[in-house]
Every structure is written in C-alpha cells, then in structure tokens.
Design a protein around this motif. Structure first.
Motif, PDB file in Angstrom:
ATOM      1  N   PRO A   8       0.823  -1.208   0.000  1.00  0.00           N
ATOM      2  CA  PRO A   8       0.000   0.000   0.000  1.00  0.00           C
ATOM      3  C   PRO A   8       0.862   1.266   0.000  1.00  0.00           C
ATOM      4  CG  PRO A   8      -0.702  -1.505   1.726  1.00  0.00           C
ATOM      5  CD  PRO A   8       0.569  -2.051   1.158  1.00  0.00           C
ATOM      6  N   VAL A   9       0.363   2.278  -0.691  1.00  0.00           N
ATOM      7  CA  VAL A   9       0.979   3.602  -0.701  1.00  0.00           C
ATOM      8  C   VAL A   9       0.048   4.502   0.102  1.00  0.00           C
ATOM      9  CG1 VAL A   9       1.663   5.560  -2.127  1.00  0.00           C
ATOM     10  CG2 VAL A   9       2.030   3.220  -2.961  1.00  0.00           C
ATOM     11  N   LEU A  10       0.603   5.251   1.055  1.00  0.00           N
ATOM     12  CA  LEU A  10      -0.202   6.136   1.887  1.00  0.00           C
ATOM     13  C   LEU A  10      -0.069   7.567   1.381  1.00  0.00           C
ATOM     14  CD1 LEU A  10       0.719   4.691   5.397  1.00  0.00           C
ATOM     15  CD2 LEU A  10      -1.191   4.065   3.913  1.00  0.00           C
ATOM     16  N   VAL A  11      -1.207   8.254   1.238  1.00  0.00           N
ATOM     17  CA  VAL A  11      -1.234   9.645   0.794  1.00  0.00           C
ATOM     18  C   VAL A  11      -1.912  10.458   1.884  1.00  0.00           C
ATOM     19  CG1 VAL A  11      -2.034  11.244  -0.985  1.00  0.00           C
ATOM     20  CG2 VAL A  11      -1.356   8.928  -1.634  1.00  0.00           C
ATOM     21  N   ARG A  12      -1.241  11.494   2.383  1.00  0.00           N
ATOM     22  CA  ARG A  12      -1.748  12.300   3.484  1.00  0.00           C
ATOM     23  C   ARG A  12      -2.867  13.241   3.033  1.00  0.00           C
ATOM     24  NH1 ARG A  12      -0.450  10.448   8.224  1.00  0.00           N
ATOM     25  NH2 ARG A  12       0.044  12.376   9.239  1.00  0.00           N
ATOM     26  N   SER A  21      -3.822  15.077  10.524  1.00  0.00           N
ATOM     27  CA  SER A  21      -3.718  14.461   9.204  1.00  0.00           C
ATOM     28  C   SER A  21      -4.244  13.033   9.230  1.00  0.00           C
ATOM     29  CB  SER A  21      -2.271  14.466   8.727  1.00  0.00           C
ATOM     30  OG  SER A  21      -1.855  15.767   8.422  1.00  0.00           O
ATOM     31  N   GLU A  22      -4.821  12.641   8.136  1.00  0.00           N
ATOM     32  CA  GLU A  22      -5.294  11.288   7.902  1.00  0.00           C
ATOM     33  C   GLU A  22      -4.571  10.783   6.660  1.00  0.00           C
ATOM     34  OE1 GLU A  22      -7.497   9.706   9.822  1.00  0.00           O
ATOM     35  OE2 GLU A  22      -7.849  11.445  11.097  1.00  0.00           O
ATOM     36  N   THR A  23      -4.838   9.548   6.279  1.00  0.00           N
ATOM     37  CA  THR A  23      -4.219   9.009   5.070  1.00  0.00           C
ATOM     38  C   THR A  23      -5.227   8.231   4.234  1.00  0.00           C
ATOM     39  OG1 THR A  23      -3.532   6.994   6.206  1.00  0.00           O
ATOM     40  CG2 THR A  23      -1.919   8.761   6.096  1.00  0.00           C
ATOM     41  N   LEU A  24      -5.033   8.324   2.927  1.00  0.00           N
ATOM     42  CA  LEU A  24      -5.682   7.414   1.989  1.00  0.00           C
ATOM     43  C   LEU A  24      -4.696   6.276   1.778  1.00  0.00           C
ATOM     44  CD1 LEU A  24      -6.890   9.781  -0.884  1.00  0.00           C
ATOM     45  CD2 LEU A  24      -8.318   8.635   0.780  1.00  0.00           C
ATOM     46  N   GLU A  25      -5.194   5.071   1.618  1.00  0.00           N
ATOM     47  CA  GLU A  25      -4.335   3.929   1.340  1.00  0.00           C
ATOM     48  C   GLU A  25      -4.656   3.422  -0.052  1.00  0.00           C
ATOM     49  OE1 GLU A  25      -4.107  -0.584   2.909  1.00  0.00           O
ATOM     50  OE2 GLU A  25      -4.057   0.964   4.474  1.00  0.00           O
ATOM     51  N   LEU A  26      -3.654   3.407  -0.933  1.00  0.00           N
ATOM     52  CA  LEU A  26      -3.829   2.951  -2.307  1.00  0.00           C
ATOM     53  C   LEU A  26      -3.002   1.701  -2.530  1.00  0.00           C
ATOM     54  CD1 LEU A  26      -3.561   6.305  -2.319  1.00  0.00           C
ATOM     55  CD2 LEU A  26      -4.215   5.914  -4.655  1.00  0.00           C
ATOM     56  N   SER A  27      -3.582   0.728  -3.222  1.00  0.00           N
ATOM     57  CA  SER A  27      -2.835  -0.479  -3.567  1.00  0.00           C
ATOM     58  C   SER A  27      -3.390  -1.061  -4.858  1.00  0.00           C
ATOM     59  CB  SER A  27      -2.898  -1.508  -2.437  1.00  0.00           C
ATOM     60  OG  SER A  27      -4.231  -1.880  -2.189  1.00  0.00           O
ATOM     61  N   MET A  34      -7.197  -0.194  -5.601  1.00  0.00           N
ATOM     62  CA  MET A  34      -8.040  -0.095  -4.409  1.00  0.00           C
ATOM     63  C   MET A  34      -7.647   1.159  -3.633  1.00  0.00           C
ATOM     64  SD  MET A  34      -8.445  -2.598  -1.127  1.00  0.00           S
ATOM     65  CE  MET A  34      -9.357  -3.841  -2.015  1.00  0.00           C
ATOM     66  N   ILE A  35      -8.659   1.923  -3.229  1.00  0.00           N
ATOM     67  CA  ILE A  35      -8.432   3.122  -2.435  1.00  0.00           C
ATOM     68  C   ILE A  35      -9.257   3.002  -1.160  1.00  0.00           C
ATOM     69  CG2 ILE A  35      -8.596   5.637  -2.325  1.00  0.00           C
ATOM     70  CD1 ILE A  35      -8.554   5.623  -5.419  1.00  0.00           C
ATOM     71  N   ILE A  36      -8.581   2.995  -0.025  1.00  0.00           N
ATOM     72  CA  ILE A  36      -9.259   2.972   1.270  1.00  0.00           C
ATOM     73  C   ILE A  36      -9.178   4.386   1.830  1.00  0.00           C
ATOM     74  CG2 ILE A  36      -9.262   2.026   3.604  1.00  0.00           C
ATOM     75  CD1 ILE A  36      -7.965  -0.497   2.387  1.00  0.00           C
ATOM     76  N   GLU A  49      -0.704  21.082  -2.397  1.00  0.00           N
ATOM     77  CA  GLU A  49       0.426  20.149  -2.394  1.00  0.00           C
ATOM     78  C   GLU A  49      -0.042  18.708  -2.198  1.00  0.00           C
ATOM     79  OE1 GLU A  49       4.444  19.232   0.205  1.00  0.00           O
ATOM     80  OE2 GLU A  49       3.426  21.145   0.459  1.00  0.00           O
ATOM     81  N   GLN A  50      -0.993  18.479  -1.288  1.00  0.00           N
ATOM     82  CA  GLN A  50      -1.520  17.139  -1.076  1.00  0.00           C
ATOM     83  C   GLN A  50      -2.264  16.640  -2.311  1.00  0.00           C
ATOM     84  OE1 GLN A  50      -3.752  18.083   2.439  1.00  0.00           O
ATOM     85  NE2 GLN A  50      -2.343  16.942   3.743  1.00  0.00           N
ATOM     86  N   ALA A  51      -3.034  17.499  -2.951  1.00  0.00           N
ATOM     87  CA  ALA A  51      -3.772  17.113  -4.154  1.00  0.00           C
ATOM     88  C   ALA A  51      -2.813  16.737  -5.282  1.00  0.00           C
ATOM     89  CB  ALA A  51      -4.701  18.243  -4.593  1.00  0.00           C
ATOM     90  N   ARG A  52      -1.731  17.490  -5.426  1.00  0.00           N
ATOM     91  CA  ARG A  52      -0.730  17.152  -6.447  1.00  0.00           C
ATOM     92  C   ARG A  52      -0.078  15.809  -6.125  1.00  0.00           C
ATOM     93  NH1 ARG A  52      -0.321  22.786  -6.828  1.00  0.00           N
ATOM     94  NH2 ARG A  52       1.184  23.072  -5.164  1.00  0.00           N
ATOM     95  N   GLY A  53       0.200  15.556  -4.844  1.00  0.00           N
ATOM     96  CA  GLY A  53       0.776  14.273  -4.439  1.00  0.00           C
ATOM     97  C   GLY A  53      -0.161  13.114  -4.755  1.00  0.00           C
ATOM     98  N   LEU A  54      -1.454  13.304  -4.489  1.00  0.00           N
ATOM     99  CA  LEU A  54      -2.441  12.273  -4.811  1.00  0.00           C
ATOM    100  C   LEU A  54      -2.498  12.048  -6.315  1.00  0.00           C
ATOM    101  CD1 LEU A  54      -4.705  10.320  -4.092  1.00  0.00           C
ATOM    102  CD2 LEU A  54      -6.283  12.271  -4.127  1.00  0.00           C
ATOM    103  N   ARG A  55      -2.538  13.119  -7.076  1.00  0.00           N
ATOM    104  CA  ARG A  55      -2.561  13.001  -8.539  1.00  0.00           C
ATOM    105  C   ARG A  55      -1.349  12.231  -9.049  1.00  0.00           C
ATOM    106  NH1 ARG A  55      -0.943  18.252 -11.135  1.00  0.00           N
ATOM    107  NH2 ARG A  55       1.003  17.398 -10.374  1.00  0.00           N
ATOM    108  N   ASP A  56      -0.169  12.575  -8.560  1.00  0.00           N
ATOM    109  CA  ASP A  56       1.054  11.916  -9.020  1.00  0.00           C
ATOM    110  C   ASP A  56       1.065  10.442  -8.649  1.00  0.00           C
ATOM    111  OD1 ASP A  56       1.785  14.408  -9.962  1.00  0.00           O
ATOM    112  OD2 ASP A  56       3.228  14.796  -8.349  1.00  0.00           O
TER     113      ASP A  56
END
Length: 66
Positions: A8-12, A21-27, A34-36, A49-56
């Motif tokens: 899983p990759v965590l995105v803040r 802060s919370e995290t989205l978990e992507l795998s 899958m996005i939790i 900055e967080q939105a750009r990180g999620l996009r990337d």
C-alpha cells in the motif's frame, strides 16, 4: 492462480472530522486499484500540495495496470 498485489501507498490528507492528518491507502491487486479512505469523499480537505501528491501517486499506479 497467483494474485499480484503491491504494498500500500499512503497519501496524506485532512478531514472535516479530525484536525490532524489522515491518510488514503492505495494499492494494486490484479487489475484493480483499491483506495481505502479515512472518511467519505466530500469531507476530505486537500491542500494544493496534497492534491498534487495524490494526482502523481494515482498516475504512477494507474500506469502499472494492464
């Protein structure tokens, strides 16, 4: 049959319910992304900055799908 999955990759992000802060978990599993989420989608607050990180992160992971 083997199941191909990634770590899983965590995105803040931040949520309306929590000031911290919370995290989205992507795998990736097989041919699915899958996005939790920590909360419902419309109660998550994103800085630019967080939105750009999620996009990337999404772009990288989607590029690995068949």
């Amino acid at each position: 049959m083997t199941t191909r999955s990634t770590e899983p990759v965590l995105v803040r992000c931040a949520t309306v319910e929590h000031d911290g802060s919370e995290t989205l978990e992507l795998s990736l599993t097989r041919d699915r992304l899958m996005i939790i989420t920590p909360t419902v989608y419309n109660r998550t607050l994103w800085t630019a900055e967080q939105a750009r990180g999620l996009r990337d992160t999404l772009t990288r992971m989607l590029g690995r799908l068949p």
